[in-house]
Design a protein around this motif. Structure first.
Motif, PDB file in Angstrom:
ATOM      1  N   VAL A  55       0.856  -1.184   0.000  1.00 24.72           N
ATOM      2  CA  VAL A  55       0.000   0.000   0.000  1.00 24.72           C
ATOM      3  C   VAL A  55       0.894   1.236   0.000  1.00 24.72           C
ATOM      4  CG1 VAL A  55      -1.971  -1.118   1.083  1.00 24.72           C
ATOM      5  CG2 VAL A  55      -0.190  -0.114   2.523  1.00 24.72           C
ATOM      6  N   GLN A  56       0.275   2.414  -0.031  1.00 24.52           N
ATOM      7  CA  GLN A  56       1.032   3.664  -0.139  1.00 24.52           C
ATOM      8  C   GLN A  56       2.010   3.847   1.014  1.00 24.52           C
ATOM      9  OE1 GLN A  56       0.710   5.756  -2.722  1.00 24.52           O
ATOM     10  NE2 GLN A  56       1.939   7.480  -2.021  1.00 24.52           N
ATOM     11  N   ASN A  57       1.569   3.579   2.219  1.00 25.72           N
ATOM     12  CA  ASN A  57       2.376   3.801   3.415  1.00 25.72           C
ATOM     13  C   ASN A  57       3.361   2.655   3.619  1.00 25.72           C
ATOM     14  OD1 ASN A  57       3.452   4.383   5.913  1.00 25.72           O
ATOM     15  ND2 ASN A  57       1.502   4.565   6.982  1.00 25.72           N
ATOM     16  N   GLY A  58       4.649   2.929   3.454  1.00 24.15           N
ATOM     17  CA  GLY A  58       5.660   1.896   3.596  1.00 24.15           C
ATOM     18  C   GLY A  58       5.831   1.398   5.014  1.00 24.15           C
ATOM     19  N   LEU A  59       5.206   2.067   5.986  1.00 19.62           N
ATOM     20  CA  LEU A  59       5.265   1.602   7.370  1.00 19.62           C
ATOM     21  C   LEU A  59       4.367   0.380   7.569  1.00 19.62           C
ATOM     22  CD1 LEU A  59       6.761   2.737   9.879  1.00 19.62           C
ATOM     23  CD2 LEU A  59       4.629   3.874  10.523  1.00 19.62           C
TER      24      LEU A  59
ATOM     25  N   ALA B 152     -10.514  -6.713   3.587  1.00 13.67           N
ATOM     26  CA  ALA B 152     -10.014  -5.355   3.412  1.00 13.67           C
ATOM     27  C   ALA B 152     -10.366  -4.898   1.999  1.00 13.67           C
ATOM     28  CB  ALA B 152      -8.509  -5.297   3.638  1.00 13.67           C
ATOM     29  N   VAL B 153     -10.628  -3.608   1.856  1.00 16.36           N
ATOM     30  CA  VAL B 153     -11.013  -3.039   0.564  1.00 16.36           C
ATOM     31  C   VAL B 153     -10.033  -1.931   0.220  1.00 16.36           C
ATOM     32  CG1 VAL B 153     -12.844  -1.948  -0.766  1.00 16.36           C
ATOM     33  CG2 VAL B 153     -13.422  -3.565   1.064  1.00 16.36           C
ATOM     34  N   ARG B 154      -9.484  -1.993  -0.994  1.00 16.39           N
ATOM     35  CA  ARG B 154      -8.483  -1.009  -1.417  1.00 16.39           C
ATOM     36  C   ARG B 154      -8.916  -0.315  -2.693  1.00 16.39           C
ATOM     37  NH1 ARG B 154      -3.080  -3.645  -2.916  1.00 16.39           N
ATOM     38  NH2 ARG B 154      -3.308  -4.401  -0.779  1.00 16.39           N
ATOM     39  N   GLY B 155      -9.030   1.015  -2.595  1.00  8.37           N
ATOM     40  CA  GLY B 155      -9.291   1.825  -3.774  1.00  8.37           C
ATOM     41  C   GLY B 155      -7.973   2.396  -4.265  1.00  8.37           C
TER      42      GLY B 155
ATOM     43  N   PRO C 182      -3.394   4.586   7.813  1.00 11.46           N
ATOM     44  CA  PRO C 182      -3.214   3.375   8.630  1.00 11.46           C
ATOM     45  C   PRO C 182      -3.084   2.094   7.807  1.00 11.46           C
ATOM     46  CG  PRO C 182      -5.138   4.653   9.326  1.00 11.46           C
ATOM     47  CD  PRO C 182      -4.717   5.169   8.003  1.00 11.46           C
ATOM     48  N   GLY C 183      -3.169   2.197   6.479  1.00 11.42           N
ATOM     49  CA  GLY C 183      -3.045   1.010   5.642  1.00 11.42           C
ATOM     50  C   GLY C 183      -4.251   0.108   5.694  1.00 11.42           C
ATOM     51  N   PHE C 184      -5.460   0.706   5.783  1.00  9.70           N
ATOM     52  CA  PHE C 184      -6.665  -0.109   5.895  1.00  9.70           C
ATOM     53  C   PHE C 184      -6.983  -0.890   4.617  1.00  9.70           C
ATOM     54  CE2 PHE C 184      -8.356   2.940   9.334  1.00  9.70           C
ATOM     55  CZ  PHE C 184      -7.867   2.129  10.341  1.00  9.70           C
ATOM     56  N   GLY C 185      -6.232  -0.677   3.550  1.00  8.34           N
ATOM     57  CA  GLY C 185      -6.436  -1.449   2.333  1.00  8.34           C
ATOM     58  C   GLY C 185      -5.779  -2.812   2.345  1.00  8.34           C
ATOM     59  N   THR C 186      -5.309  -3.250   3.507  1.00 11.91           N
ATOM     60  CA  THR C 186      -4.703  -4.573   3.621  1.00 11.91           C
ATOM     61  C   THR C 186      -4.753  -5.008   5.083  1.00 11.91           C
ATOM     62  OG1 THR C 186      -2.742  -5.904   3.075  1.00 11.91           O
ATOM     63  CG2 THR C 186      -2.351  -3.722   4.004  1.00 11.91           C
ATOM     64  N   ALA C 187      -4.496  -6.283   5.322  1.00 14.46           N
ATOM     65  CA  ALA C 187      -4.424  -6.818   6.693  1.00 14.46           C
ATOM     66  C   ALA C 187      -3.843  -8.222   6.629  1.00 14.46           C
ATOM     67  CB  ALA C 187      -5.802  -6.848   7.349  1.00 14.46           C
ATOM     68  N   ASP C 188      -3.212  -8.628   7.700  1.00 19.54           N
ATOM     69  CA  ASP C 188      -2.679  -9.985   7.764  1.00 19.54           C
ATOM     70  C   ASP C 188      -3.803 -11.010   7.660  1.00 19.54           C
ATOM     71  OD1 ASP C 188       0.025  -9.296   8.080  1.00 19.54           O
ATOM     72  OD2 ASP C 188      -0.185  -9.077  10.254  1.00 19.54           O
ATOM     73  N   ASP C 189      -3.556 -12.047   6.833  1.00 21.47           N
ATOM     74  CA  ASP C 189      -4.477 -13.183   6.671  1.00 21.47           C
ATOM     75  C   ASP C 189      -5.857 -12.784   6.161  1.00 21.47           C
ATOM     76  OD1 ASP C 189      -2.568 -15.010   7.482  1.00 21.47           O
ATOM     77  OD2 ASP C 189      -3.114 -14.832   9.598  1.00 21.47           O
TER      78      ASP C 189
ATOM     79  N   PHE D 197     -17.139  -5.645   7.517  1.00 26.31           N
ATOM     80  CA  PHE D 197     -16.317  -4.510   7.097  1.00 26.31           C
ATOM     81  C   PHE D 197     -15.819  -3.779   8.346  1.00 26.31           C
ATOM     82  CE2 PHE D 197     -19.605  -5.161   3.801  1.00 26.31           C
ATOM     83  CZ  PHE D 197     -18.776  -5.600   2.786  1.00 26.31           C
ATOM     84  N   HIS D 198     -14.739  -4.261   8.907  1.00 28.91           N
ATOM     85  CA  HIS D 198     -14.222  -3.698  10.157  1.00 28.91           C
ATOM     86  C   HIS D 198     -12.792  -3.181  10.031  1.00 28.91           C
ATOM     87  CE1 HIS D 198     -12.870  -7.935  10.368  1.00 28.91           C
ATOM     88  NE2 HIS D 198     -11.807  -7.422  10.970  1.00 28.91           N
ATOM     89  N   ILE D 199     -12.156  -3.380   8.897  1.00 29.84           N
ATOM     90  CA  ILE D 199     -10.793  -2.881   8.723  1.00 29.84           C
ATOM     91  C   ILE D 199     -10.905  -1.451   8.186  1.00 29.84           C
ATOM     92  CG2 ILE D 199      -8.546  -3.256   7.628  1.00 29.84           C
ATOM     93  CD1 ILE D 199      -9.272  -6.231   7.476  1.00 29.84           C
ATOM     94  N   ASN D 200     -11.159  -0.543   9.114  1.00 27.29           N
ATOM     95  CA  ASN D 200     -11.446   0.865   8.806  1.00 27.29           C
ATOM     96  C   ASN D 200     -11.537   1.610  10.128  1.00 27.29           C
ATOM     97  OD1 ASN D 200     -14.065   0.079   9.803  1.00 27.29           O
ATOM     98  ND2 ASN D 200     -14.639  -0.540   7.728  1.00 27.29           N
ATOM     99  N   GLN D 201     -11.929   2.888  10.080  1.00 27.90           N
ATOM    100  CA  GLN D 201     -12.277   3.605  11.314  1.00 27.90           C
ATOM    101  C   GLN D 201     -13.663   3.057  11.699  1.00 27.90           C
ATOM    102  OE1 GLN D 201     -10.367   5.595  13.030  1.00 27.90           O
ATOM    103  NE2 GLN D 201      -8.683   5.948  11.585  1.00 27.90           N
ATOM    104  N   ASN D 202     -13.648   1.992  12.490  1.00 29.11           N
ATOM    105  CA  ASN D 202     -14.808   1.103  12.572  1.00 29.11           C
ATOM    106  C   ASN D 202     -15.944   1.614  13.425  1.00 29.11           C
ATOM    107  OD1 ASN D 202     -15.814  -2.028  13.791  1.00 29.11           O
ATOM    108  ND2 ASN D 202     -15.953  -1.432  11.665  1.00 29.11           N
ATOM    109  N   ILE D 203     -17.145   1.531  12.823  1.00 31.84           N
ATOM    110  CA  ILE D 203     -18.411   1.778  13.518  1.00 31.84           C
ATOM    111  C   ILE D 203     -18.975   0.429  13.918  1.00 31.84           C
ATOM    112  CG2 ILE D 203     -20.763   2.654  13.236  1.00 31.84           C
ATOM    113  CD1 ILE D 203     -19.485   4.639  11.143  1.00 31.84           C
ATOM    114  N   VAL D 204     -19.120   0.214  15.198  1.00 33.94           N
ATOM    115  CA  VAL D 204     -19.545  -1.080  15.712  1.00 33.94           C
ATOM    116  C   VAL D 204     -21.066  -1.199  15.589  1.00 33.94           C
ATOM    117  CG1 VAL D 204     -19.523  -2.597  17.737  1.00 33.94           C
ATOM    118  CG2 VAL D 204     -17.594  -1.060  17.298  1.00 33.94           C
ATOM    119  N   PRO D 205     -21.571  -2.338  15.114  1.00 32.87           N
ATOM    120  CA  PRO D 205     -23.031  -2.505  15.034  1.00 32.87           C
ATOM    121  C   PRO D 205     -23.679  -2.272  16.386  1.00 32.87           C
ATOM    122  CG  PRO D 205     -21.906  -4.310  13.892  1.00 32.87           C
ATOM    123  CD  PRO D 205     -20.845  -3.518  14.608  1.00 32.87           C
TER     124      PRO D 205
END
Length: 457
Positions: A31-35, A67-70, A76-83, A448-456
């Motif tokens: 993703v964009q952020n190399g961190l 994860a969803v990547r546009g 925070p790199g929300f366009g990816t996640a482990d596993d 859809f929780h890999i984001n600034q998450n709003i909990v149901p």
């Protein structure tokens, strides 16, 4: 690495399913952020909506994080996640313009550079950030601040409809006339409610603008900041410009003696009568000694992409944000103290105005509630050497803490980092309860929780 067998998914999509054994896996997971160095179970580079439906269903049925990547610009790199299963729109970047109706429909992977290139052919534009490589979808779903917001509102204020694949695999169109609750939530609520596959925007007559990039030596930052505050308070909405603290960039119109040195910058454009352009910028050229400047007519897409070269994929990054009801002396003093210590030429401290048309939308009319704030500052630290990571993160946090006494409790979710998840309810304020209800309706299991998450609810 997740042990899921993805052969079944490969048989259901026309796009490319990439897993760790593939030669292009490392490129696909970046993703964009190399961190951010995550290792997803698979990346699905979708080719059409049917692929998205298949991917959502596959993730849900196999218990995979999704994860969803546009554009991939999420700090925070929300366009990816482990596993996780990553739905990647890198190859769906089309934009179709209706010049007669002054609308444009864009696919979810388009960047603002893609969008502006398409709409500029017809002398049209809509609010869309200040970096062309930013994704249209992510910016809009979080709100959408940009040069045009004083005149035309946020990106989300110009959204007319969105196509969405929900957690149960349904395909819906959300607008003011159908699935109105979902449409309300998408305009500022982020990627919490489904996978947006296309967006339709209202366009405005914006073609060649009178742009300005005025760079001052850091010693004059206080004079410039206070002048900017007063000038902008009286400026027509056709004048959109932000105040910035940087190290002097290596641009041709800035003498080398200022490269890498603390500078204060005003960047923006006049979209009113072209004949007034020079007079609108002259006060900024007279406000303090100028180190370098570029002022004159410019195609809007050129200004919107002017800084793209400074932000290549892979830079390490850490962000913090806030909202200011006013740019008072205390906030300016905090910026002077820390802005003069910007640690790299890629670091950007920007103070964006969000008044004018943004204020004419009610706080409950869209999910973006922060309609009383007048400025949205961001501390976007970028660097190259991993050895600088700890010091740079500490600088950002100290800077944000110094601004906090003058800031509203909420912050702009597009500028928040991964350690700001505990602030989500605060960021949405009076709209949070309603957002939770919409989340419960469309994504009760929080797929859809890999984001600034709003909990149901």
């Amino acid at each position: 690495m997740n042990g899921t067998d993805f052969d079944g998914l490969r048989g259901q999509v026309r796009g490319h399913v990439i897993t760790s054994g593939d030669a292009d896996y490392d490129a696909a997971r970046a993703v964009q952020n190399g961190l951010i160095d995550k290792r997803p179970a698979a990346v699905v580079q979708v080719s059409q909506v049917a692929d998205v439906i298949a991917g959502v269903n596959f993730a849900r049925e196999h218990g995979l994080a999704l994860a969803v990547r546009g554009g991939g610009h999420s700090g925070p790199g929300f366009g990816t996640a482990d596993d996780a299963l990553v739905i990647d729109f890198a190859h769906t970047r089309g934009v179709r313009v209706d010049p007669a109706g002054r609308t444009a429909r864009t696919e979810a992977g388009a960047t603002w550079a893609d969008f502006n290139h398409a709409t500029h052919a017809f002398g049209l534009a809509t609010t869309g950030g200040v970096v062309g490589s930013t994704g249209v979808s992510g910016l809009t779903l979080g709100g959408g601040i940009g040069y045009l917001d004083r005149k035309y509102g946020l990106s989300c204020d110009n959204l007319l409809s969105a196509d969405v694949v929900t957690a149960d695999g349904r395909f819906l169109t959300a607008s003011e006339h159908e699935h109105e609750d979902l449409f309300w939530a998408l305009r500022g609520g982020g990627g919490n409610f489904g996978v947006v596959t296309s967006l339709e925007f209202r366009l405005h007559p914006v073609d060649t603008v009178h742009a300005g990039i005025v760079i001052y030596p850091g010693d004059h930052a206080e004079t410039v900041a206070k002048f900017y505050r007063g000038q902008l308070a009286d400026a027509p909405e056709e004048f959109g410009a932000f105040l910035a603290f940087h190290q002097g960039p290596p641009v041709p119109f800035l003498p080398e003696e200022f490269h890498g040195k603390p500078v204060c910058i005003v960047v923006g454009m006049w979209t009113g009568d072209p004949a007034e352009g020079p007079s609108r910028w002259q006060p900024f050229l007279d406000a303090a000694p100028v180190a370098g400047s570029m002022v004159g007519p410019m195609p809007y897409p050129a200004l919107n992409s002017a800084f793209d070269g400074m932000y290549p994929k892979g830079l390490l990054a850490y962000w913090k944000a806030a909202f200011l009801s006013e740019l008072n002396d205390g906030a300016i003093d905090a910026h002077l103290e820390y802005g003069r210590r910007v640690p790299s030429v890629q670091t950007a401290v920007h103070i964006y105005p969000i008044d004018g048309a943004v204020h004419r939308v009610g706080s409950g009319d869209t999910a973006f509630p922060n309609r009383n704030a007048s400025f949205s500052p961001v501390i976007a630290c970028h660097w190259v050497d991993p050895a600088d990571t700890a010091a740079n993160i500490a600088w950002v946090r100290e800077y944000a803490a110094a601004l906090q006494p003058y800031s509203e409790s909420a912050g702009y979710i597009n500028f928040m980092d991964g350690d700001d998840l505990d602030k989500v309810a605060e960021n949405y304020g009076p709209n949070y309860a309603r957002l939770r209800d919409v989340k419960t309706k469309y994504d009760p299991q929080n797929l859809f929780h890999i984001n600034q998450n709003i909990v149901p609810a």
